[in-house]
Design an enzyme around this catalytic site. Structure first.
Site, PDB file in Angstrom:
ATOM      1  N   ASP A   8       0.857  -1.188   0.000  1.00  0.00           N
ATOM      2  CA  ASP A   8       0.000   0.000   0.000  1.00  0.00           C
ATOM      3  C   ASP A   8       0.889   1.233   0.000  1.00  0.00           C
ATOM      4  OD1 ASP A   8      -1.982  -1.864   0.232  1.00  0.00           O
ATOM      5  OD2 ASP A   8      -2.620  -1.281   2.245  1.00  0.00           O
ATOM      6  N   ASP A 129     -15.692  -3.691  -0.760  1.00  0.00           N
ATOM      7  CA  ASP A 129     -15.114  -3.360   0.544  1.00  0.00           C
ATOM      8  C   ASP A 129     -16.250  -3.077   1.513  1.00  0.00           C
ATOM      9  OD1 ASP A 129     -12.623  -3.448  -0.786  1.00  0.00           O
ATOM     10  OD2 ASP A 129     -12.851  -1.353  -1.373  1.00  0.00           O
TER      11      ASP A 129
END
Length: 241
Positions: A8, A129
């Site tokens: 990330d 998500d």
């Protein structure tokens, strides 16, 4: 199942967040390429890269980092974060991504998703998500009223065959899995599903394998790998059983 070590990228560093909170970050590498090199040295076969700056701003920010990772490692990379236009998707593929992961755009722009699926097929992955049981978008900052199973069913009707399911409430917590929820979402998929969120031990990986679900084809792990809860080799050995 396939293991996707996660990288990330935020402010040009490799980080991990807690439950998607940008204010709760831990830096693991000053340069994302260093994180990628470490995963390659440990035996990674694929990578999952998220442009967190892009997710927050709505447009890709870190494509040059992606280009460097792809060029140096030669591994297949799937990329998400800020891919909310056809030009952004094209730029991600031009940077070397094998697959692109759409989140917000998949729910807010039906035309864009349809065009992307028509052009790239299963190279387009939709990330479902979920926070508090409901789909979360805009870099996990906005939660609506659509649950994960309904979201996947609707996306299947629109031709999507590749999915990531992330339990945001568990992401970065290393606290284990909601196996019943994972099974429900997997049941709704027609195609392949990768799971992410809460994986913190070898036992979690073993539990996912024990589901023996034909649609559940891989896992994304980040913090557990960085914190050495298990190695890439150990994870791959479990997932291949």
């Amino acid at each position: 199942m396939i293991l996707y070590p996660a990288i990330d990228i935020l402010d040009a560093h490799a980080v991990r967040l807690v439950q998607g909170d940008f204010d709760q970050r831990t830096e693991y590498a000053a340069d994302p390429l260093d994180a990628a090199r470490a995963w390659v040295a440990a035996g990674a076969e694929r990578l999952h890269v998220v442009d967190l700056d892009g997710a927050r701003s709505g447009a890709p920010v870190n494509l040059e980092h992606v280009r460097r990772i792809v060029t140096e490692t030669a591994l297949p990379v799937q990329l998400g974060g800020g891919l909310r236009s056809s030009s952004a998707i094209s730029a991600a593929f031009a940077a070397g991504a094998e697959r692109v992961v759409l989140g917000t755009a998949a729910f807010s722009n039906e035309g864009l998703l349809a065009d992307a699926v028509a052009q790239y097929g299963e190279r387009v992955v939709v990330s479902v998500d979920v926070r508090g049981g409901m789909v979360s978008t805009a870099g996990w900052t906005r939660t609506g009223s659509l649950d994960a199973v309904a979201a996947v069913a609707a996306l299947v009707e629109r031709g999507v065959r590749s999915f990531v399911y992330t339990d945001v409430d568990r992401d970065g917590m290393l606290g284990g899995l909601d196996l019943a929820a994972i099974e429900r979402v997997s049941d709704a998929v027609e195609g392949d599903l990768l799971y992410s969120g809460g994986i913190g031990s070898r036992a979690d990986l073993e539990a996912l394998v024990a589901l023996r679900h034909p649609r559940l084809r891989g896992v994304i792990a980040g913090k557990a790998l960085y914190e050495q809860r298990f190695s890439i080799a150990e994870a791959q050995a479990i997932l291949c059983t």
